[in-house]
Design an enzyme around this catalytic site. Structure first.
Site, PDB file in Angstrom:
ATOM      1  N   HIS A  82      51.661  17.523-105.188  1.00 21.56           N
ATOM      2  CA  HIS A  82      50.268  17.128-104.985  1.00 21.56           C
ATOM      3  C   HIS A  82      50.166  15.609-105.011  1.00 21.56           C
ATOM      4  O   HIS A  82      50.769  14.950-105.840  1.00 21.56           O
ATOM      5  CB  HIS A  82      49.375  17.715-106.074  1.00 21.56           C
ATOM      6  N   SER A 183      40.904  17.949-113.351  1.00 26.41           N
ATOM      7  CA  SER A 183      40.500  18.496-112.050  1.00 26.41           C
ATOM      8  C   SER A 183      41.732  18.836-111.211  1.00 26.41           C
ATOM      9  O   SER A 183      41.872  19.945-110.684  1.00 26.41           O
ATOM     10  CB  SER A 183      39.618  17.463-111.337  1.00 26.41           C
TER      11      SER A 183
HETATM   12  N1  URA Z   1      41.322  14.926-106.644  1.00 24.62           N
HETATM   13  C1  URA Z   1      40.865  15.986-107.348  1.00 24.62           C
HETATM   14  O1  URA Z   1      41.153  17.116-107.015  1.00 24.62           O
HETATM   15  N2  URA Z   1      40.080  15.770-108.416  1.00 24.62           N
HETATM   16  C2  URA Z   1      39.747  14.538-108.821  1.00 24.62           C
HETATM   17  O2  URA Z   1      39.046  14.406-109.808  1.00 24.62           O
HETATM   18  C3  URA Z   1      40.218  13.439-108.093  1.00 24.62           C
HETATM   19  C4  URA Z   1      41.016  13.671-107.005  1.00 24.62           C
END
Ligand code: URA
Ligand code: CA
Length: 442
Positions: A82, A183
């Protein structure tokens, strides 16, 4: 439990319990807590922070607010990658096929463009016919058969994050380290991979612009992985300029195909090899990153990486002929080069502004409901440190109209500083962060 008490505690800078965190994450997912109370709590978190334990509790509560993908039917160690988001950052389309060609299954859930950054799903959808919406069964079947699938996150993946993220976007609370870390990690843990490699960007086009902030974010996410029992490693890489030379959806697919065909080298390939080699090590396929790099380069040379990409495009309903003939990808009405117009050295780029320049051409969304134009964007062959003359091509614009092209030209010129003195090239990789600690490389 009472939401006013939870907000009050965080307002006073006190840590929340796991029960309190689970309560508001669940309330965010099922709509039982109103937006104004969630927004007040988010601002209190943004101002007063969270402990590592709170951040992990929030991550797990958001993960468990929806479905957790079960990839156990796929043999082998599944590795996910990611990126925190960048410009011209097409590493997924380069490294996922190469890693799969080395025998490590890649089951990847990607996102869409956000703000100035591009998204893998939007890029993939520029291939005519290609679908990124597979069911979990189709996803698992494709990875079993081909070793590779890249799809969108399902609606049921971490719904608490969907609510909180949308609120953060409009309440100036995106830039909070615990909120970003939880997140990202909630979605990664819900997507079911056994090991996770994170590409944490740093520089003018990154979420975190300083190296220290980026290392801190990387460390927070590695810690969450450790506390939740998943091996996570994070590589802090440069986003002081677009990573590849192509910015825009079909253009970035073309660049990935050019790289996998062996026609193009450069920073995009280098960072893809770096992240890909960490994926091979994280999967246990090999012990060290040098051996992993050699395996990836061999998959590049033999064309087996390219044929995995072709296989994936075909299995997801796309026109695989694009891989052999990239002119079959969507093309815009206007294609025109822009010259530098002066002598000097490329000194600095505002990568965020360069991302917004592509977005304004139609490569990204300004409002949630906007439709992307896959054909638009630009090629930016210059890099920081390059010597340029008046006749050097600064960029080639791919635009819907002459008017759009003129606006993009002005925005791109404004985002690039040309100086009179030679300039060092910025590093590609700043640090590797694992459960063992931080290794600084620049
Ligand atoms: N990408 C995400 O999925 N969440 C965030 O808070 C910032 C970037
Ligand atoms: Ca910025």
């Amino acid at each position: 439990m009472n939401m006013i008490e939870i907000i009050t505690k965080k307002k006073l800078g006190q840590p929340l319990t796991r029960e309190e965190i689970t309560f508001f994450a669940r309330g965010a997912a099922d709509g039982s807590i109103p937006d104004y109370q969630l927004a007040a709590l988010l601002m209190a978190i943004r101002l007063n922070g969270m402990t590592p334990q709170e951040t992990t509790d929030l991550t797990l509560a958001m993960r468990d607010s929806g479905d957790v993908c079960d990839l156990s039917a796929i043999p082998g160690v599944k590795v996910d990658k990611h990126s925190t988001g960048g410009v011209g950052d097409t590493t997924t389309l380069v490294l996922a096929p190469l890693v799969a060609a080395c025998g490590v299954p890649v089951a990847k859930m990607s996102g869409r463009g956000l703000g100035h950054t591009g998204g893998t799903l939007d890029k993939l959808e520029s291939v005519p016919g290609l679908s990124v919406s597979l069911t979990e069964e189709q996803f698992v079947e494709q990875v079993k058969e081909l070793g590779l699938a890249v799809i969108g996150q399902t609606a049921s993946l971490a719904p608490a994050d969907k609510t909180l993220y949308a609120l953060r976007d409009v309440t100036a609370t995106v830039d909070s380290l615990p909120l970003i870390a939880s997140s990202i990690m909630s979605k990664k843990l819900a997507s079911g991979a056994d090991a996770i490699v994170l590409d944490v960007k740093t520089g003018s086009g990154a979420l975190m612009e300083t190296v220290e902030d980026s290392i801190a974010l990387a460390q927070a996410m590695v810690d969450i992985g450790t506390l939740s029992g998943k091996p996570v490693r994070a590589i802090v890489t440069g986003m002081d300029q677009p990573l590849g030379t192509h910015i825009g959806n079909a253009l970035e697919v073309k660049e990935a195909i050019d790289v996998l065909s062996g026609r193009v080298t450069g920073d995009l390939l280098e960072v893809s090899l770096l992240l890909g080699s960490h994926m091979l090590v994280a999967s246990g396929r090999t012990q060290d990153t040098d051996a992993a790099r050699t395996m990836l380069l061999s998959a590049l040379r033999t064309g087996s990486g390219l044929s995995r990409l072709k296989g994936m495009i075909a299995m997801q309903g796309g026109d695989e002929a694009c891989v052999l003939d990239t002119s079959l990808l969507p093309q815009p009405a206007v294609i025109r080069p822009v010259k530098v117009g002066r002598e000097g050295y490329i000194a600095r780029m505002d990568a965020e502004a360069l991302g917004y320049a592509a977005q304004a051409m139609g490569a990204g969304r300004v409002q949630k409901t906007d439709e992307i134009d896959p054909s638009v964007g630009y090629i930016l062959p210059v890099r920081i440190g390059d010597r340029v003359t008046p006749d050097t091509t600064l960029c080639t614009l791919y635009a819907r109209s002459e008017e759009d092209a003129a606006k993009a030209e002005a925005a791109i010129r404004a985002a690039i500083t040309i100086g009179d003195k030679p300039v060092d090239r910025p590093p590609l990789c700043y640090a590797v962060v694992t459960a063992q600690g931080v290794e600084r490389l620049a």
